[in-house]
Design an enzyme around this catalytic site. Structure first.
Site, PDB file in Angstrom:
ATOM      1  N   CYS A   2       0.874  -1.169   0.000  1.00 22.52           N
ATOM      2  CA  CYS A   2       0.000   0.000   0.000  1.00 22.52           C
ATOM      3  C   CYS A   2       0.913   1.221   0.000  1.00 22.52           C
ATOM      4  CB  CYS A   2      -0.867   0.024   1.251  1.00 22.52           C
ATOM      5  SG  CYS A   2      -1.840  -1.464   1.463  1.00 22.52           S
ATOM      6  N   ARG A  27       1.910   1.254  -5.933  1.00 23.29           N
ATOM      7  CA  ARG A  27       2.141   0.356  -4.794  1.00 23.29           C
ATOM      8  C   ARG A  27       0.903  -0.463  -4.441  1.00 23.29           C
ATOM      9  NH1 ARG A  27       6.672   1.759  -1.753  1.00 23.29           N
ATOM     10  NH2 ARG A  27       5.803   0.567  -0.051  1.00 23.29           N
ATOM     11  N   TRP A  75      -3.697  -2.086  -1.402  1.00 24.38           N
ATOM     12  CA  TRP A  75      -3.616  -3.374  -2.078  1.00 24.38           C
ATOM     13  C   TRP A  75      -4.131  -4.366  -1.047  1.00 24.38           C
ATOM     14  CZ3 TRP A  75      -1.092  -8.132  -1.516  1.00 24.38           C
ATOM     15  CH2 TRP A  75      -0.990  -8.912  -2.675  1.00 24.38           C
ATOM     16  N   ASN A 101       0.440   0.924   6.192  1.00 24.96           N
ATOM     17  CA  ASN A 101       1.007   0.044   5.169  1.00 24.96           C
ATOM     18  C   ASN A 101       1.719  -1.074   5.905  1.00 24.96           C
ATOM     19  OD1 ASN A 101       2.180  -1.110   2.923  1.00 24.96           O
ATOM     20  ND2 ASN A 101       3.910   0.314   2.911  1.00 24.96           N
ATOM     21  N   GLY A 102       1.334  -2.324   5.619  1.00 26.30           N
ATOM     22  CA  GLY A 102       1.972  -3.462   6.281  1.00 26.30           C
ATOM     23  C   GLY A 102       0.927  -4.476   6.685  1.00 26.30           C
ATOM     24  N   GLU A 480      12.352 -15.111 -17.430  1.00 26.72           N
ATOM     25  CA  GLU A 480      11.956 -13.714 -17.216  1.00 26.72           C
ATOM     26  C   GLU A 480      10.994 -13.241 -18.325  1.00 26.72           C
ATOM     27  OE1 GLU A 480      11.824 -11.584 -15.017  1.00 26.72           O
ATOM     28  OE2 GLU A 480      11.854  -9.597 -15.932  1.00 26.72           O
ATOM     29  N   LYS A 484       7.251 -11.738 -17.677  1.00 28.07           N
ATOM     30  CA  LYS A 484       6.791 -10.424 -18.180  1.00 28.07           C
ATOM     31  C   LYS A 484       5.471 -10.596 -18.920  1.00 28.07           C
ATOM     32  CE  LYS A 484       8.564  -8.052 -16.434  1.00 28.07           C
ATOM     33  NZ  LYS A 484       9.588  -8.307 -15.496  1.00 28.07           N
ATOM     34  N   GLU A 487       2.481 -11.447 -16.431  1.00 24.39           N
ATOM     35  CA  GLU A 487       2.019 -10.463 -15.453  1.00 24.39           C
ATOM     36  C   GLU A 487       1.340  -9.253 -16.073  1.00 24.39           C
ATOM     37  OE1 GLU A 487       5.043  -8.609 -13.035  1.00 24.39           O
ATOM     38  OE2 GLU A 487       6.507  -8.807 -14.632  1.00 24.39           O
ATOM     39  N   HIS A 503      10.808 -34.393 -22.315  1.00 27.40           N
ATOM     40  CA  HIS A 503      10.570 -35.250 -21.146  1.00 27.40           C
ATOM     41  C   HIS A 503       9.156 -35.095 -20.614  1.00 27.40           C
ATOM     42  CE1 HIS A 503      14.699 -36.521 -21.155  1.00 27.40           C
ATOM     43  NE2 HIS A 503      15.064 -35.245 -21.310  1.00 27.40           N
ATOM     44  N   LYS A 602       3.747  -3.201  -6.560  1.00 22.67           N
ATOM     45  CA  LYS A 602       5.169  -3.031  -6.855  1.00 22.67           C
ATOM     46  C   LYS A 602       6.052  -3.631  -5.779  1.00 22.67           C
ATOM     47  CE  LYS A 602       8.540  -1.400  -9.307  1.00 22.67           C
ATOM     48  NZ  LYS A 602       8.855  -2.218 -10.491  1.00 22.67           N
TER      49      LYS A 602
HETATM   50  C1  F6R Z   1       8.057  -8.759 -11.962  1.00 21.08           C
HETATM   51  C2  F6R Z   1       8.411  -8.128 -10.706  1.00 21.08           C
HETATM   52  C3  F6R Z   1       8.462  -8.975  -9.494  1.00 21.08           C
HETATM   53  C4  F6R Z   1       9.611  -8.527  -8.599  1.00 21.08           C
HETATM   54  C5  F6R Z   1       9.568  -9.288  -7.263  1.00 21.08           C
HETATM   55  C6  F6R Z   1      10.697  -8.892  -6.363  1.00 21.08           C
HETATM   56  O1  F6R Z   1       8.078  -7.838 -13.006  1.00 21.08           O
HETATM   57  O2  F6R Z   1       8.634  -6.946 -10.642  1.00 21.08           O
HETATM   58  O3  F6R Z   1       8.564 -10.329  -9.812  1.00 21.08           O
HETATM   59  O4  F6R Z   1      10.815  -8.756  -9.255  1.00 21.08           O
HETATM   60  O5  F6R Z   1       8.352  -9.039  -6.617  1.00 21.08           O
HETATM   61  O6  F6R Z   1      10.649  -7.529  -6.079  1.00 21.08           O
HETATM   62  P1  F6R Z   1      11.909  -6.753  -5.523  1.00 21.08           P
HETATM   63  O7  F6R Z   1      12.951  -6.767  -6.587  1.00 21.08           O
HETATM   64  O8  F6R Z   1      11.412  -5.382  -5.208  1.00 21.08           O
HETATM   65  O9  F6R Z   1      12.357  -7.512  -4.303  1.00 21.08           O
END
Ligand code: F6R
Length: 607
Positions: A2, A27, A75, A101-102, A480, A484, A487, A503, A602
């Site tokens: 949040c 966030r 969130w 937040n938390g 990766e 991308k 998500e 396999h 985020k």
């Molecule tokens: C994907 C993404 C997440 C973060 C993960 C770790 O695009 O952004 O998978 O990589 O939540 O976040 P951080 O790097 O902030 O620990």
């Protein structure tokens, strides 16, 4: 997860709170609210959905007059994203409003206790227990009530509080959740992230766990839990408002993809001196290294995938065994980690709960911790024995792009630094330093070489499911690339080591199944090519990502994306770029909310 913001000053609070919330919306964005205080008390306004709705409801703040207040963008964790569950929450006597937040881990026992004492709950949130505790402990001194309240809480919290007995004052507390104070002239602020502050002030005070702040329009005071006032350093925020704005791009994600050449330059250039890698941050690490037998890399999501790609470079150049472990798994594994382990923790936000937990678990077993972090002053940066900042600038889009590639560039630099420091035989460090320096240019080329990517997105966007395959570093990139795609475009995307398909998974390949084949590693092109032929034989449609001039793949693949030729050890940072663009344009074709994908946030501060 949040975002919280607070303002006290001489002007109107609501427009500043709404503007701050817009900056923090990445966030969390399922509901939002503000509470503004004036002579007639506290005026709360909340909405489900985005900040735009809150601006509309309050007529851009005009309907909530007052010069101090707090705001929140949510969130949801406890309770659905409804107006009742949106913050701020009020005490039963109406004296206090709070934003949080938390996560409060012991909220249910506190809730039962407070209910039995007659407190009435309006929401299903864990947060609401806090405001009732404050009311219960308040005997005329807000800070004392906050200390007593926080003594009862288990979990993480950044809190913002206002009280009708203290007009013009805002209170803030931090425990395991980011909180920064903004020091202005005649106006003061707090926020979860500096992005909400830079439009108003560049002077910031980073709060530490267990600290309590009291702000008026002309004073900023920070205390510990005994009431002792602390001398806090005022730091200068080095980037400006433009860095946190879209700068003409339709989305932050596209802007951040395009910023990668500059971001890698900022990460790399200050650390290359006289043809060598110099980490001022790691002054005493060479001594520690004498006792290190292995490296464990831990992280979550894309940061973990950066670790998977970086492992190849660290092992090849440093000749030290490297294990990679998801942070959410590591702590429950009874891991073989001790004082001979160097733990490398990777995190863009520096606030990811699983990563922090894995780091604490490893530290308790004696590991030496080196963190790679973007957000200055974040929890991970503070807890680590050594921190290397990626200096990527603010990353606002929820899906990481420049965060990931700058993490990779630090891992590449570390691999050279290990070779230099340990004197690894037969490694020409000068060659790798030059390769490293060329990465910003190669990334730019990899953007420029793929003008057709939006056209390809139109061709592939309607498929519900995609496979990503590759070998070695190409496999790490496939992981990766698939993340991308999932998500931001909500397509099912599965990544496999190319040689592993046969396999079991190849059973899923049928007519027109799209397969994105990452095939850039020159040493393994023939091998991946044979896997491409296997899936083609079963009707798959293949989009290959390969190096320009690769004549072997061109006749076999249905569609192509290119990167310039680059040494396999450092190639992931270049390879990922066309896949970021592909995910971006597929999501755009599908009308997705690219910067704020559904169900995500985020910074993931819950386990
Ligand atoms: C994907 C993404 C997440 C973060 C993960 C770790 O695009 O952004 O998978 O990589 O939540 O976040 P951080 O790097 O902030 O620990």
């Amino acid at each position: 997860m949040c975002g919280i913001v607070g303002f006290t000053g001489t002007g109107e609070a609501a427009p500043v709170l709404l503007d701050g919330l817009k900056k923090l919306e990445y966030r969390g964005y399922d509901s939002a609210g503000i509470a503004v205080m004036n002579d007639s008390g506290i005026n709360v306004s909340k909405v489900t959905g985005r900040i735009a709705g809150l601006c509309e409801k309050t007529d851009n703040g005009a309907k909530t007059p007052g010069t101090s207040g707090i705001g929140h963008t949510r969130w949801a964790t406890h309770g659905a994203p409804t107006e009742e569950n949106a913050h701020p929450h009020l005490s039963n006597d109406g004296k206090f409003a709070i934003v949080h937040n938390g996560i409060i881990e012991n909220f249910s026992s506190l809730r039962e206790e407070l209910k039995s004492r007659g407190y009435v709950f309006e929401s299903e949130t864990d947060t609401e227990v806090i405001v009732h505790l404050i009311e219960m402990y308040y005997k005329g001194n807000v800070r004392e009530a906050l200390v007593k309240t926080t003594n009862r809480l288990r979990g993480s919290y950044a809190l913002g509080v206002i009280c009708t007995d203290e007009p013009g004052k805002i209170f803030a507390v931090r425990e395991s959740s980011p909180l920064i104070l903004g020091v202005g002239v005649g106006d003061n602020y707090f926020a979860s992230d500096v992005t909400a502050l830079v439009a108003y002030t560049r002077n910031a005070v980073y709060m530490e766990d267990g600290e309590y702040a009291e702000l008026t329009n002309d004073t900023v005071k920070v205390y510990d839990c005994t009431g002792q006032e602390l001398e806090k350093e005022v730091s200068r925020i080095t980037w400006d408002v433009q860095a946190a704005e879209k700068g003409g791009y339709e989305h932050f994600m596209l802007k951040e993809i395009m910023e990668q050449p500059a971001a890698l330059k900022a990460t790399i250039e200050p650390r290359v001196r006289d043809g060598k890698i110099v980490f001022d941050e790691l002054k005493d690490l060479p001594d520690v290294l004498k006792n290190i037998r292995k490296i464990v890399i831990t992280a979550c999501g894309s940061a973990y995938y950066a670790g998977c790609a970086g492992k190849y470079a660290l092992e090849s150049l440093g000749r030290i065994p490297v294990e990679t472990e998801l942070a959410s798994e590591l702590r429950y594994n009874n891991p073989l980690i001790d004082e001979h382990t160097l733990l490398i923790v990777i995190s863009q936000s520096g606030e990811t709960a699983d990563t922090i937990a894995a780091m604490k678990e490893s530290k308790s077993r004696g590991a030496h911790v080196l963190a790679i972090v973007n957000v200055v002053g974040s929890t991970i940066a503070k807890l680590a024995d050594h921190t290397i900042y990626t200096w990527a600038g603010p990353e606002i889009a929820v899906a990481t792009t420049k965060g990931y590639t700058t993490q990779l560039s630090v891992l590449y630099m570390l691999s050279i630094w290990f070779a230099q420091t340990l004197g690894t035989k037969d490694v020409d460090t000068g060659y790798y330093v030059n390769l490293l320096k060329s990465l910003p240019r190669l990334i730019q080329q990899s953007i420029d070489m793929n003008p057709s990517v939006s056209g390809l997105a139109r061709k592939y966007h309607s498929n519900r499911s995609l496979f990503f395959i590759g070998r070695n570093t190409d496999y790490a990139v496939a992981l990766e690339g698939a993340l991308k795609m999932k998500e931001i475009s909500y397509l099912h995307a599965e990544s496999y080591a190319a040689g592993e398909l046969k396999h079991g998974t190849i059973a899923l390949i049928e007519e027109h199944q799209p397969v994105i084949a990452v095939c850039c590693n020159e040493r393994l092109i023939e091998k991946t090519l044979s896997n491409i032929i296997e899936v083609k034989a079963r009707g798959a449609k293949v989009l290959a990502l390969t190096i320009s001039g690769n004549k072997k793949i061109v006749p076999v693949a249905d569609d192509l994306l290119f990167i310039p030729p680059v040494d396999e050890l450092f190639s992931a940072a270049v390879e990922i770029v066309p896949l970021q663009l592909l995910a971006y344009y597929v999501a755009k074709e599908n009308g997705c909310d690219i910067d704020k994908p559904k169900n995500l946030a985020k910074s993931v501060t819950v386990e």
